[in-house]
Design a protein around this motif. Structure first.
Motif, PDB file in Angstrom:
ATOM      1  N   LEU A  54      45.047  17.329   5.493  1.00  0.00           N
ATOM      2  CA  LEU A  54      46.152  17.233   4.553  1.00  0.00           C
ATOM      3  C   LEU A  54      46.866  15.886   4.649  1.00  0.00           C
ATOM      4  CD1 LEU A  54      47.669  20.824   4.707  1.00  0.00           C
ATOM      5  CD2 LEU A  54      46.180  19.837   2.958  1.00  0.00           C
ATOM      6  N   ALA A  55      46.900  15.305   5.841  1.00  0.00           N
ATOM      7  CA  ALA A  55      47.514  13.984   5.993  1.00  0.00           C
ATOM      8  C   ALA A  55      46.713  12.925   5.249  1.00  0.00           C
ATOM      9  CB  ALA A  55      47.633  13.621   7.462  1.00  0.00           C
ATOM     10  N   GLN A  56      45.407  13.099   5.163  1.00  0.00           N
ATOM     11  CA  GLN A  56      44.578  12.138   4.437  1.00  0.00           C
ATOM     12  C   GLN A  56      44.705  12.317   2.932  1.00  0.00           C
ATOM     13  OE1 GLN A  56      40.568  12.335   5.855  1.00  0.00           O
ATOM     14  NE2 GLN A  56      41.185  12.004   7.971  1.00  0.00           N
ATOM     15  N   LEU A  57      45.097  13.485   2.492  1.00  0.00           N
ATOM     16  CA  LEU A  57      45.273  13.700   1.059  1.00  0.00           C
ATOM     17  C   LEU A  57      46.520  12.988   0.540  1.00  0.00           C
ATOM     18  CD1 LEU A  57      44.412  17.473   0.614  1.00  0.00           C
ATOM     19  CD2 LEU A  57      43.058  15.499  -0.080  1.00  0.00           C
ATOM     20  N   ASN A  58      47.552  12.894   1.358  1.00  0.00           N
ATOM     21  CA  ASN A  58      48.799  12.265   0.952  1.00  0.00           C
ATOM     22  C   ASN A  58      49.238  11.291   2.043  1.00  0.00           C
ATOM     23  OD1 ASN A  58      51.116  11.613  -0.387  1.00  0.00           O
ATOM     24  ND2 ASN A  58      52.222  13.456   0.200  1.00  0.00           N
ATOM     25  N   PRO A  59      48.640  10.103   2.098  1.00  0.00           N
ATOM     26  CA  PRO A  59      48.974   9.176   3.166  1.00  0.00           C
ATOM     27  C   PRO A  59      50.397   8.629   3.017  1.00  0.00           C
ATOM     28  CG  PRO A  59      47.538   8.122   1.597  1.00  0.00           C
ATOM     29  CD  PRO A  59      47.645   9.565   1.196  1.00  0.00           C
ATOM     30  N   LEU A  60      50.999   8.313   4.133  1.00  0.00           N
ATOM     31  CA  LEU A  60      52.351   7.757   4.137  1.00  0.00           C
ATOM     32  C   LEU A  60      52.256   6.239   4.083  1.00  0.00           C
ATOM     33  CD1 LEU A  60      53.946  10.045   6.854  1.00  0.00           C
ATOM     34  CD2 LEU A  60      54.169  10.223   4.396  1.00  0.00           C
TER      35      LEU A  60
END
Length: 84
Positions: A54-60
């Motif tokens: 999920l972190a790779q789907l919406n990177p900061l």
């Protein structure tokens, strides 16, 4: 839609490890401990995978600043800009 199927696929894999893993172990007096270890391993690995996915789907990623904005911020903070 492919995100949903990916999450569902890996959830099924880790559910199989957590639920099917204890059946691979022989009947011992510590069977409850082995079942708990398989279940905790499956849950922790699944949760770790889910967080990474999920972190790779919406990177900061921060905002892209123009050079003028960077100079203005540096001037306001009394920080010299070095050209490089």
């Amino acid at each position: 839609m492919e995100v949903f199927f990916t999450i569902l696929f890996f959830t099924a894999i880790w559910a199989a490890v957590g639920l099917g893993g204890p059946s691979l172990v022989s009947k011992e007096h510590q069977q409850d401990l082995v079942r708990c270890i398989f279940l905790l391993t499956a849950v922790c690995c699944w949760l770790f995978w889910l967080c990474c996915y999920l972190a790779q789907l919406n990177p900061l990623i921060g905002p892209k600043l123009t050079q003028d904005t960077v100079r203005l911020i540096a001037k306001a903070w009394n920080h010299p800009i070095t050209e490089g």
